[in-house]
Design a protein around this motif. Structure first.
Motif, short mmCIF file in Angstrom:
data_model
loop_
_atom_site.label_atom_id
_atom_site.label_comp_id
_atom_site.label_asym_id
_atom_site.label_seq_id
_atom_site.Cartn_x
_atom_site.Cartn_y
_atom_site.Cartn_z
N UNK A 75 5.20 19.95 3.10
CA UNK A 75 6.15 18.97 2.58
C UNK A 75 5.37 17.75 2.10
N UNK A 76 6.00 16.99 1.20
CA UNK A 76 5.40 15.75 0.72
C UNK A 76 5.93 14.58 1.54
N UNK A 77 5.03 13.74 2.01
CA UNK A 77 5.42 12.49 2.66
C UNK A 77 5.09 11.35 1.71
N UNK A 78 5.99 10.40 1.64
CA UNK A 78 5.81 9.18 0.85
C UNK A 78 5.86 8.04 1.85
N UNK A 79 4.83 7.25 1.89
CA UNK A 79 4.72 6.18 2.88
C UNK A 79 4.32 4.89 2.21
N UNK A 80 4.73 3.78 2.81
CA UNK A 80 4.27 2.50 2.28
C UNK A 80 4.27 1.44 3.37
N UNK A 81 3.38 0.50 3.18
CA UNK A 81 3.23 -0.64 4.09
C UNK A 81 3.35 -1.90 3.26
N UNK A 82 4.17 -2.84 3.72
CA UNK A 82 4.43 -4.07 2.96
C UNK A 82 3.71 -5.25 3.63
N UNK A 83 3.11 -6.08 2.77
CA UNK A 83 2.37 -7.27 3.20
C UNK A 83 2.84 -8.47 2.38
N UNK A 123 -2.92 -8.22 3.13
CA UNK A 123 -3.19 -6.79 3.33
C UNK A 123 -4.63 -6.57 3.77
N UNK A 124 -5.56 -7.20 3.07
CA UNK A 124 -6.98 -7.02 3.39
C UNK A 124 -7.28 -7.49 4.81
N UNK A 176 0.88 -1.16 0.00
CA UNK A 176 0.00 0.00 0.00
C UNK A 176 0.92 1.21 0.00
N UNK A 177 0.72 2.13 -0.98
CA UNK A 177 1.55 3.31 -1.08
C UNK A 177 0.73 4.57 -0.89
#
Length: 120
Positions: free
Chosen positions: A65-73, A79-80, A5-6
């Motif tokens: 500012x721009x934040x870039x975030x991600x979550x890895x599954x 993920x769901x 998820x980005x």
């Protein structure tokens, strides 16, 4: 292959500390429910483009500012499953007691789920 998820998020500089505190708490919840990684990044070398760019994508305003975030599954199914548990956790709701004053403008936030096609 992993599922990610980005997120791109515009954050007022004055709210960056509050966002970081919220993100640390949220990350602990995601990790507790099985996320493999939870990463929050803030711009360091991000240029405005002529056609496209991170600042343009979130309609960045002065003082933000721009934040870039991600979550890895492990997978989309994973993920769901994790997200169902996270969204039902009262700690997530408690992170924003005053919904009229979030630390960022969620209307300009971008997000999506992505299937890995190369991983090294």
């Amino acid at each position: 292959m992993a599922y990610i998820d980005g997120f791109l998020i515009p954050i007022p500089k004055k709210n960056l500390a509050a966002y970081r505190r919220m993100a640390r708490k949220a990350g602990k919840v995601w990790m507790e429910y099985g996320a493999l990684q939870y990463i929050e990044c803030v711009e360091d070398d991000v240029q405005s483009g002529k056609l496209t760019s991170f600042p343009q994508a979130v309609q960045l305003k002065k003082g933000e500012v721009v934040a870039f975030s991600y979550i890895v599954y492990r997978s989309r199914r994973h993920r769901d499953s994790v997200n169902r548990k996270v969204m039902a956790d009262p700690r997530i709701e408690a992170m924003m007691p005053d919904k009229s004053k979030p630390p960022f403008d969620a209307r300009r936030m971008m997000w999506g789920g992505f299937k890995s096609i190369v991983a090294m």
